[in-house]
Structure formats: structure tokens, C-alpha cells
Write a protein that holds these residues in place. Structure first.
Motif, mmCIF file in Angstrom:
data_model
loop_
_atom_site.group_PDB
_atom_site.id
_atom_site.type_symbol
_atom_site.label_atom_id
_atom_site.label_comp_id
_atom_site.label_asym_id
_atom_site.label_seq_id
_atom_site.Cartn_x
_atom_site.Cartn_y
_atom_site.Cartn_z
ATOM 1 N N ARG A 37 30.498 74.845 56.186
ATOM 2 C CA ARG A 37 29.628 74.578 55.044
ATOM 3 C C ARG A 37 28.436 75.524 55.064
ATOM 4 O O ARG A 37 27.980 75.958 56.134
ATOM 5 N N ASP A 38 27.944 75.806 53.876
ATOM 6 C CA ASP A 38 26.744 76.621 53.700
ATOM 7 C C ASP A 38 25.778 75.795 52.863
ATOM 8 O O ASP A 38 25.927 75.712 51.641
ATOM 9 N N ASN A 39 24.824 75.178 53.525
ATOM 10 C CA ASN A 39 23.919 74.283 52.801
ATOM 11 C C ASN A 39 23.025 75.040 51.816
ATOM 12 O O ASN A 39 22.634 74.487 50.784
ATOM 13 N N ALA A 40 22.708 76.279 52.122
ATOM 14 C CA ALA A 40 21.877 77.060 51.204
ATOM 15 C C ALA A 40 22.614 77.362 49.905
ATOM 16 O O ALA A 40 22.010 77.401 48.835
ATOM 17 N N ALA A 41 23.914 77.583 50.014
ATOM 18 C CA ALA A 41 24.719 77.913 48.834
ATOM 19 C C ALA A 41 25.398 76.692 48.221
ATOM 20 O O ALA A 41 26.024 76.797 47.172
ATOM 21 N N SER A 42 25.284 75.536 48.894
ATOM 22 C CA SER A 42 25.928 74.294 48.437
ATOM 23 C C SER A 42 27.438 74.460 48.296
ATOM 24 O O SER A 42 28.023 74.082 47.267
ATOM 25 N N THR A 43 28.030 75.039 49.317
ATOM 26 C CA THR A 43 29.475 75.238 49.309
ATOM 27 C C THR A 43 30.094 74.766 50.630
ATOM 28 O O THR A 43 29.434 74.758 51.677
ATOM 29 N N SER A 100 23.069 69.012 51.361
ATOM 30 C CA SER A 100 23.051 68.816 52.808
ATOM 31 C C SER A 100 23.167 67.351 53.216
ATOM 32 O O SER A 100 23.480 67.055 54.373
ATOM 33 N N SER A 128 27.294 70.815 42.891
ATOM 34 C CA SER A 128 26.038 70.850 42.150
ATOM 35 C C SER A 128 25.596 69.440 41.816
ATOM 36 O O SER A 128 26.388 68.503 41.817
#
Length: 121
Positions: free
Chosen positions: A73-79, A30, A25
Motif C-alpha cells: 500500500r501507498d498511503n500517500a497515493a491512496s493505493t 490510511s 478516494s
């Protein structure tokens, strides 16, 4: 300020699997290259896997992780996740998530607090 929080560690038997996750956070996720490191008792921290920032992400693995671990990685979820299969006792360590990018002309790293992984029967 960038904050990283790891989760998913625990106790697993040899040959088992764990999935670590790191939630980021505070900034544009990304734009960060993301890495997983680990530190075993009495040893230096070592890089396990890295995934580049987008687009066209690339991955790199420590030799000990190749064929067993997968970083994603999941850029939409920031994970960023680390799927670990066929775990061995020597994988026992505290696992840390790291985010890095160039800021104002210098490369800056941000670290999470770590999550314990113990592989034991």
C-alpha cells in the motif's frame, strides 16, 4: 462516500505476472485495512491478501497466494497493489479490492467493481 477503482487486469500466459492496483478516494485511506479478493466462475468469493492499516502494517495471504503474490500500500497515493507472479490458470477470476474499518462501532466494508484476470495459453 468511499470509492474504489481497480485496474491492471488482463490476459496473461501461465508463469507470467500482473500487477493490480486499487485507487481509493473519499476518506482517510490510511485508516482502512485493505484486501484483495477474487471470484472464479461458479465459485464463492475468496480472500487473497490483506494488509493492515498503519502504522506497522502486517500482511496475510491465502495459502494459494503465498510466495507468488505480494500486497502493498501507498498511503500517500491512496493505493493498494497486488503483484502477482508465476500465475496459474486457477488464478483466473475477477479480482476485487476491499477497504474496511470500524465506523460508529461496527465494521464496514467498501468494494470496488472488480477487474478480470485470465491466465491462459
Amino acid at each position: 462516500q468511499v470509492q474504489l477503482v481497480e485496474s491492471g487486469g488482463g490476459l496473461v500466459q501461465p508463469g507470467g505476472s500482473l500487477r493490480l492496483s486499487c485507487a481509493v478516494s473519499g476518506n482517510v485511506f490510511s485508516s482502512y485495512a485493505m484486501s484483495w479478493y477474487r471470484q472464479a466462475p461458479g465459485k464463492e468469493r475468496e480472500g487473497v491478501a490483506t494488509i493492515s492499516s498503519g502504522p506497522g502494517t502486517s500482511t496475510n495471504y491465502h495459502d494459494s497466494a503465498k510466495g507468488r503474490f505480494t500486497i502493498s500500500r501507498d498511503n500517500a497515493a491512496s493505493t493498494v497493489d497486488l503483484q502477482m507472479n508465476n500465475l496459474k490458470p486457477e488464478d483466473t477470476a475477477v479480482y476485487y479490492c476491499k477497504a474496511g474499518r470500524f465506523e460508529s462501532g461496527r465494521y464496514v466494508d467498501y468494494w470496488g467493481q472488480g477487474t478480470q484476470v485470465t491466465v491462459s495459453s
